[in-house]
Design an enzyme around this catalytic site. Structure first.
Site, PDB file in Angstrom:
ATOM      1  N   CYS A 103       0.852  -1.183   0.000  1.00 38.21           N
ATOM      2  CA  CYS A 103       0.000   0.000   0.000  1.00 38.21           C
ATOM      3  C   CYS A 103       0.895   1.244   0.000  1.00 38.21           C
ATOM      4  CB  CYS A 103      -0.885  -0.025   1.244  1.00 38.21           C
ATOM      5  SG  CYS A 103      -1.999   1.380   1.354  1.00 38.21           S
ATOM      6  N   HIS A 145      -8.806  -3.943  -2.459  1.00 38.97           N
ATOM      7  CA  HIS A 145      -7.871  -3.170  -1.622  1.00 38.97           C
ATOM      8  C   HIS A 145      -8.246  -1.685  -1.604  1.00 38.97           C
ATOM      9  CE1 HIS A 145      -3.718  -2.182  -0.055  1.00 38.97           C
ATOM     10  NE2 HIS A 145      -4.106  -1.014  -0.534  1.00 38.97           N
ATOM     11  N   GLU A 146      -8.501  -1.122  -2.793  1.00 39.61           N
ATOM     12  CA  GLU A 146      -8.828   0.312  -2.873  1.00 39.61           C
ATOM     13  C   GLU A 146     -10.207   0.595  -2.264  1.00 39.61           C
ATOM     14  OE1 GLU A 146      -6.481   2.205  -3.439  1.00 39.61           O
ATOM     15  OE2 GLU A 146      -5.155   0.708  -4.333  1.00 39.61           O
ATOM     16  N   HIS A 149     -10.111   1.059   1.368  1.00 36.47           N
ATOM     17  CA  HIS A 149      -9.662   2.390   1.802  1.00 36.47           C
ATOM     18  C   HIS A 149     -10.856   3.318   2.027  1.00 36.47           C
ATOM     19  CE1 HIS A 149      -5.321   2.483   1.826  1.00 36.47           C
ATOM     20  NE2 HIS A 149      -5.237   1.896   0.650  1.00 36.47           N
TER      21      HIS A 149
END
Ligand code: CO
Length: 190
Positions: A103, A145-146, A149
């Site tokens: 990341c 993953h994004e 966030h």
């Protein structure tokens, strides 16, 4: 404009990002450009707005980096470079699979993370047109993953307690800016 990337330890990374009002989106063009500029400058493949200090529901990703991976073209990609506004993962399915993640907010750390292998996502693109996309493998992985966030979740939150404990010292050093990194970052504790 290249922005400093928010480092691990900043509470903005733990916050749920606000949805963008599609009827009145405000200034999106410069935000999108800043996301691309900042991501490419840091040699990333994806970046979410909270990582440049903006708690809004948008991330961008460039999948072309992975085009030599197995099964890449089985994905129904709309674009190689995609903007995801107000994304919503409708369904995750398939087997659990483990893959090393890194990341931009947590430089020099890479750990195996287990996630579902495929997903279906709804989102708006940069022209505010709605899309639905199904994907798997590495594409799904980048999106998961994004997307996390925007929910205030980091990949380190997905690790087992023991693995997280091993990283504690290193994460602490990142949060105070004691880290060797080639791109500009902002540190909450500095
Ligand atoms: Co990240």
């Amino acid at each position: 404009m290249i922005r400093p990337i928010v480092a691990y330890g900043d509470p903005i990374l733990k916050k749920k990002a606000l949805e963008i009002n599609i009827d009145e989106p405000g200034e999106l063009k410069s935000l999108i450009k800043d996301l691309w500029d900042t991501m490419y400058n840091a040699k990333g493949v994806g970046i979410a707005a909270p990582q440049i200090g903006i708690s809004k529901s948008i991330f961008v990703a460039d999948f072309s980096f992975f085009k030599d991976e197995d099964n890449f073209f089985e994905n129904e990609l709309i674009n190689m470079k995609q903007v995801f506004i107000n994304p919503n993962i409708i369904k995750e399915k398939g087997d659990n699979y483990t893959y090393p993640e890194g990341c931009l907010s947590i430089p020099n750390i890479s750990e195996n993370v287990t996630r579902k292998s495929s997903l279906k996502i709804k989102f708006f693109d940069e022209n505010l047109s709605p899309h639905k996309m199904e994907c798997s493998g590495i594409i799904a992985r980048v999106i998961q993953h994004e997307y996390d966030h925007l929910k205030g979740i980091l990949f380190t939150d997905k690790l087992k307690y023991k693995e997280r404990k091993k990283l504690r010292e290193e994460l602490n050093l990142i949060s105070i800016g004691d880290v060797d990194v080639k791109y500009k970052m902002s540190f909450f504790k500095n």
